[in-house]
Design a protein around this motif. Structure first.
Motif, PDB file in Angstrom:
ATOM      1  N   ARG A   1       0.808  -1.221   0.000  1.00  0.00           N
ATOM      2  CA  ARG A   1       0.000   0.000   0.000  1.00  0.00           C
ATOM      3  C   ARG A   1       0.841   1.270   0.000  1.00  0.00           C
ATOM      4  O   ARG A   1       0.364   2.331  -0.416  1.00  0.00           O
ATOM      5  CB  ARG A   1      -0.937  -0.004   1.214  1.00  0.00           C
ATOM      6  CG  ARG A   1      -1.937  -1.155   1.184  1.00  0.00           C
ATOM      7  CD  ARG A   1      -2.981  -1.042   2.257  1.00  0.00           C
ATOM      8  NE  ARG A   1      -3.939  -2.142   2.164  1.00  0.00           N
ATOM      9  CZ  ARG A   1      -5.056  -2.218   2.867  1.00  0.00           C
ATOM     10  NH1 ARG A   1      -5.358  -1.255   3.737  1.00  0.00           N
ATOM     11  NH2 ARG A   1      -5.875  -3.249   2.723  1.00  0.00           N
TER      12      ARG A   1
ATOM     13  N   GLN B   1       2.136   1.085  -7.844  1.00  0.00           N
ATOM     14  CA  GLN B   1       0.690   1.180  -8.049  1.00  0.00           C
ATOM     15  C   GLN B   1       0.370   1.994  -9.299  1.00  0.00           C
ATOM     16  O   GLN B   1      -0.527   1.643 -10.077  1.00  0.00           O
ATOM     17  CB  GLN B   1       0.027   1.815  -6.819  1.00  0.00           C
ATOM     18  CG  GLN B   1       0.107   0.968  -5.562  1.00  0.00           C
ATOM     19  CD  GLN B   1      -0.498   1.666  -4.362  1.00  0.00           C
ATOM     20  OE1 GLN B   1      -1.427   2.463  -4.488  1.00  0.00           O
ATOM     21  NE2 GLN B   1       0.035   1.386  -3.177  1.00  0.00           N
TER      22      GLN B   1
ATOM     23  N   MET C   1      -7.940  -2.667  -8.914  1.00  0.00           N
ATOM     24  CA  MET C   1      -7.921  -3.236  -7.576  1.00  0.00           C
ATOM     25  C   MET C   1      -9.114  -4.164  -7.367  1.00  0.00           C
ATOM     26  O   MET C   1     -10.233  -3.859  -7.778  1.00  0.00           O
ATOM     27  CB  MET C   1      -7.949  -2.119  -6.528  1.00  0.00           C
ATOM     28  CG  MET C   1      -7.760  -2.604  -5.094  1.00  0.00           C
ATOM     29  SD  MET C   1      -7.909  -1.255  -3.902  1.00  0.00           S
ATOM     30  CE  MET C   1      -6.666  -0.123  -4.524  1.00  0.00           C
TER      31      MET C   1
ATOM     32  N   ALA D   1     -11.343  -7.160  -0.127  1.00  0.00           N
ATOM     33  CA  ALA D   1     -10.049  -7.482   0.473  1.00  0.00           C
ATOM     34  C   ALA D   1     -10.234  -8.490   1.603  1.00  0.00           C
ATOM     35  O   ALA D   1     -11.238  -8.470   2.314  1.00  0.00           O
ATOM     36  CB  ALA D   1      -9.383  -6.224   1.015  1.00  0.00           C
TER      37      ALA D   1
ATOM     38  N   TYR E   1      -2.377  -4.624  -1.556  1.00  0.00           N
ATOM     39  CA  TYR E   1      -3.541  -4.643  -2.439  1.00  0.00           C
ATOM     40  C   TYR E   1      -3.383  -5.797  -3.422  1.00  0.00           C
ATOM     41  O   TYR E   1      -2.261  -6.156  -3.799  1.00  0.00           O
ATOM     42  CB  TYR E   1      -3.657  -3.340  -3.231  1.00  0.00           C
ATOM     43  CG  TYR E   1      -3.953  -2.109  -2.402  1.00  0.00           C
ATOM     44  CD1 TYR E   1      -5.043  -2.063  -1.545  1.00  0.00           C
ATOM     45  CD2 TYR E   1      -3.137  -0.981  -2.506  1.00  0.00           C
ATOM     46  CE1 TYR E   1      -5.308  -0.926  -0.795  1.00  0.00           C
ATOM     47  CE2 TYR E   1      -3.400   0.160  -1.762  1.00  0.00           C
ATOM     48  CZ  TYR E   1      -4.484   0.175  -0.904  1.00  0.00           C
ATOM     49  OH  TYR E   1      -4.748   1.299  -0.163  1.00  0.00           O
TER      50      TYR E   1
END
Length: 289
Positions: free
Chosen positions: A253, A259, A269, A273, A283
């Protein structure tokens, strides 16, 4: 046995003191009899032969199963490689690793990346070497395949100019792992069933086949040249050729540059989660063909 007796008569020792008028005689005890035993040479020889000397322990050395790595080995030229699956971009080529020296260099790049933020640690070099040795053996195990999975170690190497030869260690500048896997029964994404039973069945249908990318890293001296994105494109293309319809990757993260790279390449994404992802602060991203 021959016995020799030695007798020495009593002796008187004369000593001077400060006052010359006084003289003293000290009595010295006689030397006692000394017995000398003469042994025959044959007897001594027999005694010497009868002495047992302990045999030193010599450990049994098992031959190593790993081939010797040649760190000065020259990189195989493009003409000598018979590989249809490769991706050329700029001054580099992305392809699957072949030589053990390439696998070890890939492991070393991962060790350097892992310890990059702790370069001032006094034991950093020792930790990196231990990490790279363990990762080298792990790569070789993963490439053998298990549980129906197929794993490839992708590397990026420099193109060789004319009349110039690079060693393998200096040629490899990037690496990643690509695994082709199947979802477990009841899963919609990898790791959804956190407490799956040990003998949970694998759904080997085409729709449950997916690719998983991990261990992406680039040499510090070769960054900002499109190597990471080119390796990702090459890995995604290989996964699609293997029949995977989706490709997944985990990212921390706090790793904002990674990312952003994945987002530009079309990764999204996974909204749902798991508690494990929350605990690991990562992620799960997905690329759909």
């Amino acid at each position: 046995m021959l016995t020799i007796s030695i007798h020495k008569p009593m002796l008187l020792r004369y000593s001077h003191v400060r006052i010359r008028s006084h003289q003293k005689f000290h009595k010295i005890d006689p030397i006692p009899f000394v017995k000398m035993e003469a042994k025959s040479s044959q007897t001594r020889k027999m005694e010497e032969l009868s002495v047992k000397h302990p045999t030193p322990f010599i450990p049994k050395l098992e031959p190593s199963g790993e081939p010797d790595l040649q760190f000065d080995r020259l990189q195989t030229s493009d003409q000598d490689l018979v590989q249809e699956k490769k991706f050329e971009f700029g001054r580099f080529i992305a392809r699957e690793a072949i030589l053990d020296e390439e696998l070890w260099t890939a492991a070393w790049l991962r060790a350097e990346s892992h310890w990059e933020d702790r370069a001032n640690d006094r034991f950093a070099d020792s930790y990196k070497r231990k990490f790279s040795d363990q990762e080298f053996n792990a790569i070789k195990r993963r490439r053998k395949g298990e549980y129906g999975q197929k794993c490839s170690c992708i590397i990026t190497v420099r193109k060789e100019p004319k009349n110039v030869k690079y060693t393998v260690v200096k040629s490899v500048v990037g690496t990643l792992d690509l695994s082709i896997r199947y979802l477990l029964d009841g899963e919609t994404f990898p790791g959804e069933r956190e407490k799956a039973p040990p003998f949970c069945s694998i759904n080997r249908t085409q729709s449950n086949r997916y690719g998983y990318i991990s261990n992406l890293c680039v040499s510090k001296a070769a960054r900002c040249q499109g190597i990471a994105s080119s390796m990702m494109h090459f890995a995604i293309r290989l996964a699609l050729l293997e029949g995977a319809e989706q490709v997944y990757v985990h990212v921390h993260r706090k790793n904002k540059p990674a990312q952003e790279l994945y987002r530009k390449m079309g990764f999204e994404m996974v909204e749902k989660a798991t508690s494990q992802l929350e605990e690991e602060q990562t992620y799960l991203l997905r690329f759909k063909a």
